[in-house]
Scaffold this motif. Structure first.
Motif, PDB file in Angstrom:
ATOM      1  N   ASP A 194       0.866  -1.231   0.026  1.00 54.21           N
ATOM      2  CA  ASP A 194      -0.028  -0.135   0.183  1.00 54.21           C
ATOM      3  C   ASP A 194       0.789   1.282  -0.094  1.00 54.21           C
ATOM      4  OD1 ASP A 194      -2.225  -1.442   0.062  1.00 54.21           O
ATOM      5  OD2 ASP A 194      -2.438  -1.499   2.204  1.00 54.21           O
ATOM      6  N   ALA A 195       2.082   1.299   0.733  1.00 59.55           N
ATOM      7  CA  ALA A 195       2.864   2.400   0.523  1.00 59.55           C
ATOM      8  C   ALA A 195       3.667   2.753  -0.695  1.00 59.55           C
ATOM      9  CB  ALA A 195       3.916   2.082   1.727  1.00 59.55           C
ATOM     10  N   VAL A 196       3.912   1.673  -1.456  1.00 62.03           N
ATOM     11  CA  VAL A 196       4.513   1.854  -2.683  1.00 62.03           C
ATOM     12  C   VAL A 196       3.439   2.429  -3.540  1.00 62.03           C
ATOM     13  CG1 VAL A 196       5.082   0.556  -4.755  1.00 62.03           C
ATOM     14  CG2 VAL A 196       6.174   0.138  -2.727  1.00 62.03           C
ATOM     15  N   ALA A 197       2.075   1.906  -3.503  1.00 65.69           N
ATOM     16  CA  ALA A 197       1.026   2.164  -4.335  1.00 65.69           C
ATOM     17  C   ALA A 197       0.474   3.648  -3.975  1.00 65.69           C
ATOM     18  CB  ALA A 197      -0.271   1.346  -3.976  1.00 65.69           C
ATOM     19  N   GLY A 198       1.158   4.347  -2.784  1.00 67.29           N
ATOM     20  CA  GLY A 198       0.692   5.581  -2.464  1.00 67.29           C
ATOM     21  C   GLY A 198       1.868   6.532  -3.303  1.00 67.29           C
ATOM     22  N   LEU A 199       2.689   6.074  -3.982  1.00 71.43           N
ATOM     23  CA  LEU A 199       3.606   6.851  -4.773  1.00 71.43           C
ATOM     24  C   LEU A 199       2.724   7.071  -6.036  1.00 71.43           C
ATOM     25  CD1 LEU A 199       6.743   5.181  -3.999  1.00 71.43           C
ATOM     26  CD2 LEU A 199       6.285   7.022  -3.081  1.00 71.43           C
ATOM     27  N   VAL A 200       1.806   6.706  -6.354  1.00 72.22           N
ATOM     28  CA  VAL A 200       1.147   7.068  -7.600  1.00 72.22           C
ATOM     29  C   VAL A 200       0.079   8.126  -7.431  1.00 72.22           C
ATOM     30  CG1 VAL A 200      -0.485   6.207  -9.395  1.00 72.22           C
ATOM     31  CG2 VAL A 200       1.479   4.507  -8.275  1.00 72.22           C
ATOM     32  N   PRO A 201       0.386   9.384  -7.787  1.00 69.96           N
ATOM     33  CA  PRO A 201      -0.447  10.279  -7.942  1.00 69.96           C
ATOM     34  C   PRO A 201      -2.126  10.117  -8.266  1.00 69.96           C
ATOM     35  CG  PRO A 201       1.428  11.182  -9.045  1.00 69.96           C
ATOM     36  CD  PRO A 201       1.352   9.562  -9.138  1.00 69.96           C
ATOM     37  N   ARG A 202      -2.986  10.463  -7.285  1.00 76.23           N
ATOM     38  CA  ARG A 202      -4.173  10.217  -7.278  1.00 76.23           C
ATOM     39  C   ARG A 202      -4.998  11.029  -6.122  1.00 76.23           C
ATOM     40  NH1 ARG A 202      -2.207   5.759  -5.150  1.00 76.23           N
ATOM     41  NH2 ARG A 202      -3.613   4.627  -3.590  1.00 76.23           N
TER      42      ARG A 202
END
Length: 428
Positions: A194-202
């Motif tokens: 989830d932390a890595v996914a949080g690097l995607v701007p949205r």
């Protein structure tokens, strides 16, 4: 990063000599020159950042990690440009503005800068007062008064023992802040995916846009921009053009990068802590509420360490903010009053706010709005001056650096306009 920020200095052969003893000696001498950026970096871990990061993590989990990463990238470039201006010209940004503005415009500029300094001090003193309330149950007014008195002691260190000792004290407080805000991560489980996914701007709805705007738009604090140019100038002096300047600029790049990696790591760590331990917990939109939730979720020990970190944040940031205000007055009005006298004067508005019982979280929000209005007055002149060939000579910004700096400046200003609009209209 642009080529200017990452290129190897022509004078690096002076430090990276073939012999190991000389390499070690050069490294130690270079390390001894670090410090100004760590003082400026305190602005990035002040109580306002604490509130925003904990709220983002508690409400939306890992969603807005990308905002902090982007904010830190912006801060690295902008703080480097501020330090470069001081090194190349031998003058701080306020001094440069004072020389270029006409008398009436200079006074008007000083008034908005003083408003910025007062808003900065308000947030920092409130943060220290909240920390003392959490630790010892002190009334907020008493906590604010103690915060102001202790900050006077810190500022007196600069006056009596010089900048290097002041830097050491502030860097020690930064270490306490880092431990205080990140220690809780050892007691919670972070979802790496989830932390890595949080690097995607949205975004997820208008409220996340508002929160992202407050996190990103208020990251580059105007007082840090004004002060960093003076810190670099006072520490190293005007280097002129040549090998010594190249060496100092190279060391400054390391100084800025290292300081903001620490500050950025603290901010991201706070968001990760809130996302993993406080997600969905009610009343975490204030520092007091987040502290209570930390105590309930992770135990009283972690909560105490967190409050100590908050106290260090308030003490360090209010001291740095006061030093910035002193430099602004000197540069724009060619006046320098004793920094302790200034400390007393700027403490009064914060104590009034605490004394009349204004909600601390609301006061923090209002202070961030004032800071938002003042950011363009520091950022736009900085980019223009560091891009000026007549002023900077061969050290002017490279075209890529200038383009990136204007992009960052435009984005920060746009986000602050959005923040102000959403705050005034109550949208989101």
């Amino acid at each position: 990063m642009p080529e200017e920020f990452s290129e190897r200095s022509p004078v690096s052969t002076e430090i990276d000599a073939p012999s190991a003893p000389r390499r070690r000696g050069g490294s130690l001498r270079s390390a001894a020159l670090l410090g100004p950026a760590f003082v400026a970096a305190i602005a990035y871990v002040d109580p306002g950042n604490v509130a925003a990061n904990l709220t983002a993590g508690a409400k939306y989990g890992y969603l807005l990690i990308w905002v902090l990463v982007l904010a830190n990238a912006m801060a690295v470039l902008i703080q480097y440009l501020s330090a470069k201006l001081g090194l190349v010209t031998g003058r701080s940004l306020p001094e440069m503005l004072g020389q270029r503005l006409r008398k009436r415009n200079r006074r008007a500029f000083w008034l908005q800068a003083e408003g910025m300094a007062a808003a900065t001090d308000l947030a920092e003193v409130i943060g220290g007062a909240i920390a003392l309330h959490l630790l010892f149950g002190l009334p907020l007014f008493v906590g604010g008064l103690i915060t102001g008195i202790v900050s006077m002691v810190i500022l007196s260190i600069q006056s009596r023992h010089g900048q290097r000792t002041f830097e050491f004290v502030v860097m020690s407080l930064l270490a306490i802040i880092t431990i205080g805000f990140l220690s809780g991560l050892a007691f919670t489980d972070i979802s790496a995916g989830d932390a890595v996914a949080g690097l995607v701007p949205r975004f997820e709805g208008s409220e996340t846009v508002l929160l992202a705007a407050s996190m990103l738009g208020a990251t580059v604090m105007p007082h840090a921009i004004y002060l960093h140019s003076a810190l670099a100038r006072d520490r190293h002096g005007a280097a002129g053009h040549g090998p010594r300047l190249h060496r100092l600029l190279r060391i400054t790049r390391w100084d800025v990068t290292g300081a903001l990696v620490v500050a950025g790591g603290v901010n991201i760590g706070m968001l990760l802590l809130a996302a993993s331990a406080l997600r969905g917990v009610p009343d975490t939109d204030s520092i007091e509420g987040a502290h209570a939730a930390i105590q309930a979720s992770l135990g009283p020990g972690v909560a105490v360490v967190f409050a100590v970190g908050l106290l260090a944040s308030g003490l360090a940031s209010t001291s740095v903010g006061c030093a910035a205000g002193s430099e602004i007055m000197h540069g724009l009005l060619n006046m320098r009053i004793p920094v302790l006298t200034r400390r007393i004067v700027t403490l009064i508005p914060a104590l009034i706010v605490l004394g009349i019982g204004v909600d601390p979280t609301y006061a923090l929000v209002i202070s961030q709005v004032v800071l938002s209005l003042c950011i363009p007055f520091a950022l736009v002149p900085l980019v223009r001056m560091t891009s000026d060939a007549d002023l900077m000579g061969p050290e002017r910004n490279a075209p890529v650096t200038t383009a990136l700096a204007w992009l960052f400046a435009g984005l920060i200003i746009a986000l602050n306009v959005a923040l102000l609009w959403l705050t005034v209209t109550g949208s989101g």
